[in-house]
Each structure stands twice: as structure tokens, then as C-alpha cells.
Design an enzyme around this catalytic site. Structure first.
Site, PDB file in Angstrom:
ATOM      1  N   LYS A  93       0.876  -1.286  -0.086  1.00 17.26           N
ATOM      2  CA  LYS A  93      -0.042   0.003   0.137  1.00 17.26           C
ATOM      3  C   LYS A  93       0.754   1.256   0.051  1.00 17.26           C
ATOM      4  O   LYS A  93       1.753   1.525   0.831  1.00 17.26           O
ATOM      5  CB  LYS A  93      -0.861   0.158   1.260  1.00 17.26           C
ATOM      6  CG  LYS A  93      -1.823   1.274   1.339  1.00 17.26           C
ATOM      7  CD  LYS A  93      -2.701   1.143   2.380  1.00 17.26           C
ATOM      8  CE  LYS A  93      -2.447   1.783   3.612  1.00 17.26           C
ATOM      9  NZ  LYS A  93      -2.385   3.133   3.715  1.00 17.26           N
ATOM     10  N   ASP A 108      -3.381   4.459  -2.135  1.00 14.21           N
ATOM     11  CA  ASP A 108      -4.507   4.771  -1.141  1.00 14.21           C
ATOM     12  C   ASP A 108      -4.310   6.270  -1.110  1.00 14.21           C
ATOM     13  O   ASP A 108      -3.825   7.060  -0.119  1.00 14.21           O
ATOM     14  CB  ASP A 108      -3.967   4.257   0.244  1.00 14.21           C
ATOM     15  CG  ASP A 108      -4.822   4.794   1.174  1.00 14.21           C
ATOM     16  OD1 ASP A 108      -5.969   5.199   1.074  1.00 14.21           O
ATOM     17  OD2 ASP A 108      -4.270   4.438   2.529  1.00 14.21           O
ATOM     18  N   LYS A 123      -7.213   8.202  -1.570  1.00 16.35           N
ATOM     19  CA  LYS A 123      -8.700   8.838  -0.862  1.00 16.35           C
ATOM     20  C   LYS A 123      -9.015   9.945  -1.617  1.00 16.35           C
ATOM     21  O   LYS A 123      -9.330  11.016  -1.151  1.00 16.35           O
ATOM     22  CB  LYS A 123      -8.269   9.000   0.645  1.00 16.35           C
ATOM     23  CG  LYS A 123      -7.935   7.761   1.308  1.00 16.35           C
ATOM     24  CD  LYS A 123      -7.943   8.172   2.913  1.00 16.35           C
ATOM     25  CE  LYS A 123      -7.950   6.837   3.733  1.00 16.35           C
ATOM     26  NZ  LYS A 123      -6.406   6.438   3.585  1.00 16.35           N
ATOM     27  N   ASP A 169     -13.465  15.161  -4.546  1.00 19.47           N
ATOM     28  CA  ASP A 169     -13.386  16.334  -5.204  1.00 19.47           C
ATOM     29  C   ASP A 169     -14.861  16.415  -6.245  1.00 19.47           C
ATOM     30  O   ASP A 169     -15.627  15.460  -6.042  1.00 19.47           O
ATOM     31  CB  ASP A 169     -12.327  16.687  -6.130  1.00 19.47           C
ATOM     32  CG  ASP A 169     -11.895  18.220  -6.311  1.00 19.47           C
ATOM     33  OD1 ASP A 169     -12.911  18.700  -6.668  1.00 19.47           O
ATOM     34  OD2 ASP A 169     -10.717  18.669  -6.066  1.00 19.47           O
ATOM     35  N   THR A 220     -11.798   6.133  10.589  1.00 15.39           N
ATOM     36  CA  THR A 220     -12.256   5.376  11.881  1.00 15.39           C
ATOM     37  C   THR A 220     -11.588   6.539  13.054  1.00 15.39           C
ATOM     38  O   THR A 220     -11.982   6.379  14.128  1.00 15.39           O
ATOM     39  CB  THR A 220     -11.249   4.324  12.175  1.00 15.39           C
ATOM     40  OG1 THR A 220      -9.815   4.358  11.317  1.00 15.39           O
ATOM     41  CG2 THR A 220     -11.769   2.951  11.563  1.00 15.39           C
ATOM     42  N   ARG A 230       2.759  -1.017  10.730  1.00 14.95           N
ATOM     43  CA  ARG A 230       3.811  -0.946  11.826  1.00 14.95           C
ATOM     44  C   ARG A 230       4.193  -2.373  12.394  1.00 14.95           C
ATOM     45  O   ARG A 230       5.168  -2.761  12.570  1.00 14.95           O
ATOM     46  CB  ARG A 230       3.691  -0.112  12.776  1.00 14.95           C
ATOM     47  CG  ARG A 230       3.786   1.337  12.436  1.00 14.95           C
ATOM     48  CD  ARG A 230       3.106   2.349  13.110  1.00 14.95           C
ATOM     49  NE  ARG A 230       1.625   2.630  13.082  1.00 14.95           N
ATOM     50  CZ  ARG A 230       0.756   2.845  13.914  1.00 14.95           C
ATOM     51  NH1 ARG A 230       1.121   4.041  14.515  1.00 14.95           N
ATOM     52  NH2 ARG A 230      -0.548   2.770  13.591  1.00 14.95           N
TER      53      ARG A 230
HETATM   54  O1  C5P Z   1       0.564   0.947  10.766  1.00 12.97           O
HETATM   55  P1  C5P Z   1      -0.723   0.256  10.765  1.00 12.97           P
HETATM   56  O2  C5P Z   1      -1.218  -1.035  10.929  1.00 12.97           O
HETATM   57  O3  C5P Z   1      -1.774   1.056  12.015  1.00 12.97           O
HETATM   58  O4  C5P Z   1      -1.318   0.967   9.639  1.00 12.97           O
HETATM   59  C1  C5P Z   1      -2.718   0.805   9.095  1.00 12.97           C
HETATM   60  C2  C5P Z   1      -2.612   1.699   7.641  1.00 12.97           C
HETATM   61  O5  C5P Z   1      -3.867   1.715   7.373  1.00 12.97           O
HETATM   62  C3  C5P Z   1      -1.887   3.037   7.643  1.00 12.97           C
HETATM   63  O6  C5P Z   1      -1.510   3.267   6.309  1.00 12.97           O
HETATM   64  C4  C5P Z   1      -3.261   3.800   7.831  1.00 12.97           C
HETATM   65  O7  C5P Z   1      -3.201   5.107   7.085  1.00 12.97           O
HETATM   66  C5  C5P Z   1      -4.444   3.174   7.026  1.00 12.97           C
HETATM   67  N1  C5P Z   1      -5.725   3.324   7.749  1.00 12.97           N
HETATM   68  C6  C5P Z   1      -6.330   2.931   8.920  1.00 12.97           C
HETATM   69  N2  C5P Z   1      -7.417   3.157   9.187  1.00 12.97           N
HETATM   70  C7  C5P Z   1      -8.310   3.646   8.283  1.00 12.97           C
HETATM   71  C8  C5P Z   1      -7.761   3.687   7.008  1.00 12.97           C
HETATM   72  C9  C5P Z   1      -6.679   3.769   6.607  1.00 12.97           C
HETATM   73  O8  C5P Z   1      -5.563   2.861   9.888  1.00 12.97           O
HETATM   74  N3  C5P Z   1      -9.621   3.772   8.737  1.00 12.97           N
END
Ligand code: C5P
Length: 235
Positions: free
Chosen positions: A34, A61, A63, A66, A121, A213
Site C-alpha cells: 500500500k 491509497d 482517498k 472532489d 476510523t 507497523r
Molecule cells: O501501522 P498500521 O498497521 O496502523 O497501518 C494501517 C494503515 O492503514 C495506515 O496506512 C493507515 O493510514 C491506514 N488506515 C487506517 N485506518 C483507516 C484507514 C486507513 O489505519 N480507517
């Protein structure tokens, strides 16, 4: 497209990203990657082409949100990058989502998958009610946006693994659920509040899990990735 684990490469530049992906050079399985706003705005389309050339599938990603004409023309540009999945905000309305699909569809009729963000979220009930002025319960809002996305011809939504089963109930099993907020049972949650393990996300019927992460910051990213694959795909 089959179920898979998507690794969120939330890095600030190409160098760090490529150094990370180099760790998978001798891994039999290349992660689905991603690319988010940070990396894309830092490096532009060249980073997408470079990762694609290394044999990874890509979820871009960005998003988009517009007016329909702008989103349509931007999606036409993105479709030339040959990514596998891209996305937009369902809040942009059905007119915007239909225009996006038109823009994304190439002359030969092929196109990347297009999925919608329902409610971020990070938006809680209070902000929904007092700032966005939506009085409906969050679940109704998410399901209504998911239905709009489906009726506009989109392929799925980004949602919490906790919502995946309900989205499938409302929009059908073939409507994709792409779920971030996934953590290993013994791992650090970081800033994610409502999390599930890869195995639990599988049980909820999630089609793709997005993990950042827990894989990118692991001492052994390959081992962490393969653990996620094993738990989610039972491979
Ligand atoms: O590091 P982590 O596992 O928390 O990363 C989750 C990824 O998913 C990040 O790129 C974050 O921006 C994305 N994301 C999220 N929650 C959302 C939409 C996207 O954590 N509702």
C-alpha cells in the site's frame, strides 16, 4: 482477486521504502504494497512505477474527494500507473463515484479495483454529530455509504475488520472488504483502538487486511509478514 495481506509502506521517501522492500528480495512471496499520501506526495508516480517493476501488486491509497469531473480526470491519470487497487471517499457522493469509475476504465475495458472509504476510523460519534452534523449511528452511516459505493459500481470498501461481516451481509459476499486496524495477538496496538488479529479478521470474512507497523517496524519484517500471511490465509 484472492484474499491477501497488504503491507502499508508508510515511509517518507523512496530510499527508505526500497531499503525495506529489499528485505523481501529472497522471500518466496512478494508483499502486496500500500502506497499512501505521504510517500506518493514525496516521490510522485515514479515510486509507483519502481515498486510495480519490482513485481509487487499495489494499492494506491490517495482517498480522492472532489467534484466528479476532477476525480474522473485524476482517475484516468492513475489508471495509467497500472495499480491494482485505488480508492476515494464515499462522502463525495454517487455521482463522484460513477465518474471515478468512468475515468479509471481504460480503452480496453480493464481497470484497477476501486474501493471507497466510508467514515474514517478517526472520526468518532461526537465529531460525526457535532461537526459533520450526521445524527445517525455510525454503523448506519458506514452501511449506507457502503451501499452507495456498491450501487455506483465500486468493488468494495475500506472498513474496520469489526464491520466486515456486516458489510458482506448488506452488500453481498463478493463486495470487497479491505481492513486496516490489524495487530498480532502479542503485539503493540500503537494508536489503533479497535483491533483484530489476522486470524480474527479472516473469521470476520475480510478480503484483504492492511498491516503497517506490525510488519514495517518488526525486527524481522519478512518473518512478521509471513506470520500475517500464515494467520490470515492459513498458508
Ligand atoms: O501501522 P498500521 O498497521 O496502523 O497501518 C494501517 C494503515 O492503514 C495506515 O496506512 C493507515 O493510514 C491506514 N488506515 C487506517 N485506518 C483507516 C484507514 C486507513 O489505519 N480507517
Amino acid at each position: 482477486m484472492a484474499k491477501d495481506v497488504i503491507v502499508a509502506c508508510d515511509f517518507a521517501d523512496a530510499k527508505t521504502t526500497i531499503e525495506f522492500l529489499d528485505k523481501f528480495e529472497n522471500n518466496g512471496r512478494k508483499p502486496f504494497v500500500k502506497i499512501g499520501m505521504e510517500l506518493y506526495y514525496a516521490e510522485g508516480p515514479s515510486i509507483v512505477r519502481e515498486i510495480k517493476a519490482r513485481g509487487h501488486r499495489i494499492f494506491l491509497d490517495l482517498k480522492l474527494h472532489d467534484i466528479p469531473n476532477t476525480v474522473k480526470k485524476t482517475m484516468a491519470v492513475l489508471s495509467r500507473l497500472d495499480v491494482d487497487i485505488t480508492n476515494l471517499h464515499a462522502a463525495g457522493t454517487s455521482a463522484m463515484m460513477r465518474a471515478a469509475l468512468e475515468g479509471l476504465t481504460r480503452d480496453d475495458g480493464t481497470r484497477p479495483l476501486l474501493i471507497a472509504v466510508t467514515q474514517l476510523t478517526s472520526t468518532d460519534r461526537e465529531a460525526l454529530e457535532n461537526e459533520i452534523l450526521i445524527k445517525e449511528p455510525m454503523e448506519n452511516v458506514v452501511m449506507s455509504y457502503a451501499e452507495n459505493a456498491k450501487n455506483s459500481g465500486l468493488d468494495g470498501v475500506v472498513c474496520s475488520p469489526l464491520e466486515a461481516a456486516k458489510v458482506h451481509e448488506v452488500c453481498g459476499k463478493s463486495f470487497l472488504t479491505v481492513t486496516p486496524g490489524v495487530r498480532f495477538a502479542d503485539g503493540d496496538k500503537g494508536d489503533q483502538k479497535r483491533v483484530m488479529t489476522p486470524h480474527e479478521a479472516r473469521e470476520q470474512g475480510a478480503d484483504y487486511i492492511v498491516m503497517g507497523r506490525p510488519i514495517t517496524a518488526a525486527a524481522d519484517p519478512c518473518a512478521a509478514y509471513m506470520r500475517a500471511v500464515h494467520e490470515f490465509l492459513e498458508e
